[in-house]
Design an enzyme around this catalytic site. Structure first.
Site, mmCIF file in Angstrom:
data_model
loop_
_atom_site.group_PDB
_atom_site.id
_atom_site.type_symbol
_atom_site.label_atom_id
_atom_site.label_comp_id
_atom_site.label_asym_id
_atom_site.label_seq_id
_atom_site.Cartn_x
_atom_site.Cartn_y
_atom_site.Cartn_z
ATOM 1 N N TYR A 56 0.842 -1.204 0.000
ATOM 2 C CA TYR A 56 0.000 0.000 0.000
ATOM 3 C C TYR A 56 0.875 1.251 0.000
ATOM 4 O O TYR A 56 1.835 1.318 0.758
ATOM 5 C CB TYR A 56 -0.888 0.035 1.247
ATOM 6 C CG TYR A 56 -2.333 -0.288 0.936
ATOM 7 C CD1 TYR A 56 -3.024 0.445 -0.017
ATOM 8 C CD2 TYR A 56 -2.990 -1.308 1.593
ATOM 9 C CE1 TYR A 56 -4.339 0.159 -0.317
ATOM 10 C CE2 TYR A 56 -4.313 -1.614 1.295
ATOM 11 C CZ TYR A 56 -4.980 -0.871 0.331
ATOM 12 O OH TYR A 56 -6.276 -1.148 0.037
ATOM 13 N N GLU A 58 -0.520 4.842 -0.398
ATOM 14 C CA GLU A 58 -1.311 6.064 -0.581
ATOM 15 C C GLU A 58 -0.450 7.315 -0.452
ATOM 16 O O GLU A 58 0.350 7.409 0.493
ATOM 17 C CB GLU A 58 -2.432 6.153 0.467
ATOM 18 C CG GLU A 58 -3.751 5.664 -0.039
ATOM 19 C CD GLU A 58 -4.130 4.359 0.614
ATOM 20 O OE1 GLU A 58 -3.206 3.578 0.913
ATOM 21 O OE2 GLU A 58 -5.335 4.140 0.813
ATOM 22 N N ASP A 203 -6.999 13.360 -25.055
ATOM 23 C CA ASP A 203 -7.006 11.962 -24.617
ATOM 24 C C ASP A 203 -6.310 11.179 -25.728
ATOM 25 O O ASP A 203 -6.893 10.882 -26.770
ATOM 26 C CB ASP A 203 -8.456 11.496 -24.434
ATOM 27 C CG ASP A 203 -8.546 10.014 -24.071
ATOM 28 O OD1 ASP A 203 -7.537 9.301 -24.207
ATOM 29 O OD2 ASP A 203 -9.639 9.578 -23.666
ATOM 30 N N THR A 230 -3.995 5.880 -21.716
ATOM 31 C CA THR A 230 -3.759 4.555 -21.156
ATOM 32 C C THR A 230 -2.315 4.200 -21.495
ATOM 33 O O THR A 230 -1.682 4.825 -22.344
ATOM 34 C CB THR A 230 -4.713 3.509 -21.754
ATOM 35 O OG1 THR A 230 -4.733 3.658 -23.167
ATOM 36 C CG2 THR A 230 -6.116 3.653 -21.205
ATOM 37 N N LYS A 233 -1.898 0.518 -24.962
ATOM 38 C CA LYS A 233 -2.279 0.342 -26.373
ATOM 39 C C LYS A 233 -1.016 0.448 -27.239
ATOM 40 O O LYS A 233 -0.165 -0.423 -27.158
ATOM 41 C CB LYS A 233 -3.350 1.366 -26.758
ATOM 42 C CG LYS A 233 -4.647 1.188 -25.929
ATOM 43 C CD LYS A 233 -5.716 2.154 -26.324
ATOM 44 C CE LYS A 233 -7.028 1.880 -25.619
ATOM 45 N NZ LYS A 233 -7.224 2.689 -24.408
ATOM 46 N N ARG A 239 -1.669 -2.710 -18.608
ATOM 47 C CA ARG A 239 -2.953 -2.005 -18.538
ATOM 48 C C ARG A 239 -2.844 -0.948 -17.450
ATOM 49 O O ARG A 239 -2.311 -1.216 -16.372
ATOM 50 C CB ARG A 239 -4.081 -2.976 -18.181
ATOM 51 C CG ARG A 239 -4.293 -4.051 -19.198
ATOM 52 C CD ARG A 239 -5.643 -4.665 -19.023
ATOM 53 N NE ARG A 239 -6.640 -3.778 -19.578
ATOM 54 C CZ ARG A 239 -6.951 -3.722 -20.859
ATOM 55 N NH1 ARG A 239 -6.362 -4.503 -21.722
ATOM 56 N NH2 ARG A 239 -7.869 -2.893 -21.291
HETATM 57 N N1 DSN Z 1 -11.700 0.048 -24.897
HETATM 58 C C1 DSN Z 1 -10.756 0.934 -25.504
HETATM 59 C C2 DSN Z 1 -10.704 0.735 -26.980
HETATM 60 O O1 DSN Z 1 -10.799 -0.381 -27.412
HETATM 61 O O2 DSN Z 1 -10.549 1.688 -27.731
HETATM 62 C C3 DSN Z 1 -10.983 2.335 -25.158
HETATM 63 O O3 DSN Z 1 -11.268 2.461 -23.827
#
Ligand code: DSN
Length: 435
Positions: A56, A58, A203, A230, A233, A239
């Protein structure tokens, strides 16, 4: 993808062991075409599986609410510094657990409930967290939307964006997407935001890896103040997510005034204690490892190859008579109107291609006449196949197989294609490490 050993899991829980092994095999033998998925290195997986999951933490480095942080503080600082370096940010908050958490925390850093956000229409490629009525965010903030001028060119209607911004006076103008294949004119959005006194937020979840590798423009180079992304990707990390910002970092005792310069501090306070509890330190360690990989010169080659492969696949589809939303691609993804062009619904296409060993997703297209659960389009992309070492020739072969499967609409033919896909996949195993 390197097969990992799980002897303890096998011994303790065979049900879960079998399922995880099944998924590993699926990822190894099939072809991953979902544009938001990728394969991480074994080093990233090792960090995810480390003892950090027990801890933990925080708070932030040097200012935690639990003891025993001599290693976690350094780990988080590595992640922060590497993220800042990749994206040219003044600050990085690497604690958001996912893209939705990152967006909510960023909105709350700057806005009060009821404030207005101008974002991309979901039907034109925006994301659920950009104001879909089914999200909590849509209950807390007022979302207004811009879209494409013409789905066949993909050009965003910047004049409409400006008109809406002048009328609605949003406090945030949001650029970014999850289903849009063309480049975005960040400078135009930033100029509109400046004109109406809004914060420009991007974003970049889908294209973060392309930005990191110099294959897409960086919104910070065009006056944006916040970027959320994120990490899994095109960026090819675990993730998770992060919020990058411009401004001055400070650690005040009380909430600072809402000024642009205070954005980093406002964001930190919004993530913790505002929205999240303890950060997931194993995930943060894995992010730090992935960021080191993204800083390696080889990542530039990877990012440019992702785009080159996507362009080749787009051409095969267009030459095969399939209408692409946006008229092609500038990034890693392709959105194809398979219902309009081939008379097969997005859902049917997804299932048929799954049978042929290729995973992608059905997707609504602009002005879709079909329901979201079985829309007109499919969305696919090249981040994962490029990680396997696919180049233009293999990308062309895959797109040709896909088209053949979609045009024949026959299960036996799809199963025959599965054999070819397995051969291609086996000839290109996912490397264990990238640097
Ligand atoms: N689920 C993601 C995507 O496939 O684009 C976006 O959050």
């Amino acid at each position: 993808m390197a097969a990992m050993e799980y002897p303890h899991l096998q011994n303790e829980d065979t049900d879960l062991y079998d399922l995880i092994e099944g998924e590993e095999k699926r990822q190894r033998e099939g072809l991953e075409l979902i544009p938001s998925e990728n394969y991480v290195s074994v080093a990233v997986r090792e960090a995810m599986a480390s003892a950090l999951t027990n801890k933990y933490s925080e708070g932030y480095p040097g200012k935690r609410y639990y003891g025993g942080q001599e290693f976690t503080d350094q780990i988080e600082l590595f992640a922060i510094e590497r993220a800042k370096k990749i994206f040219g940010a003044d600050h990085a908050n690497v604690q958001p657990l996912g893209g939705a958490s990152a967006n909510i925390a960023a909105y709350f850093a700057w806005l009060e409930p009821g404030d207005t956000i101008l974002g991309m229409d979901l039907a034109h490629g925006g994301h659920l967290t950009h104001g879909s009525p089914v999200t909590y965010m849509a209950k807390l903030f007022k979302f207004v939307r811009y879209g494409m001028k013409d789905p066949d060119t993909g050009e965003i209607d910047y004049d409409e964006m400006r008109e809406i911004a002048l009328k609605e006076r949003p406090k945030i103008i949001l650029g970014g997407f999850s289903g849009y294949s063309r480049s975005i004119d960040w400078a135009k959005i930033s100029a509109i935001a400046q004109e109406v006194g809004a914060v420009a937020m991007a974003d970049v979840a889908h294209i973060a890896g392309l930005i990191a590798g110099g294959a897409a423009e960086n919104p910070f180079d065009h006056g944006f103040q916040i970027m959320t992304t994120t990490t899994h990707k095109t960026l090819r990390g675990p993730r998770g997510a992060m919020i990058l910002s411009k401004g001055t970092v400070s650690t005040p005792l009380r909430a600072p005034e809402k000024t642009i310069d205070n954005l980093p501090t406002l964001i930190d306070r919004s993530v913790f204690p505002g929205f999240q509890g303890g950060p997931h330190m194993h995930q943060i360690a894995a992010k730090a490892v992935a960021f080191k990989e993204a800083l390696d010169p080889s990542f530039k080659t990877y990012a440019h190859q992702v785009v080159a492969n996507a362009k080749v696949m787009a051409e095969v589809f267009q030459e095969g008579g399939v209408r692409l939303i946006g008229g092609g691609t500038d990034n890693h993804l392709i959105l194809a109107d398979v219902f309009g062009s081939l008379g097969i619904s997005g859902g049917e296409a997804e299932t048929l291609l799954d049978t042929a060993g290729m995973t992608l997703n059905k997707n609504s297209i602009a002005n879709d006449t079909r329901k979201p659960f079985d829309p007109s389009g499919i969305r696919f992309g090249t981040p994962a196949m490029t990680t396997r070492g696919f180049k233009e020739a293999e990308a062309k072969e895959v797109a040709t197989i896909m088209l053949d499967v979609l045009k024949n609409r026959d299960e036996a033919n799809a199963l025959k294609a599965k054999g070819k896909i397995k051969e291609l996949a086996e000839a290109h195993p996912v490397p264990e490490s990238f640097i």
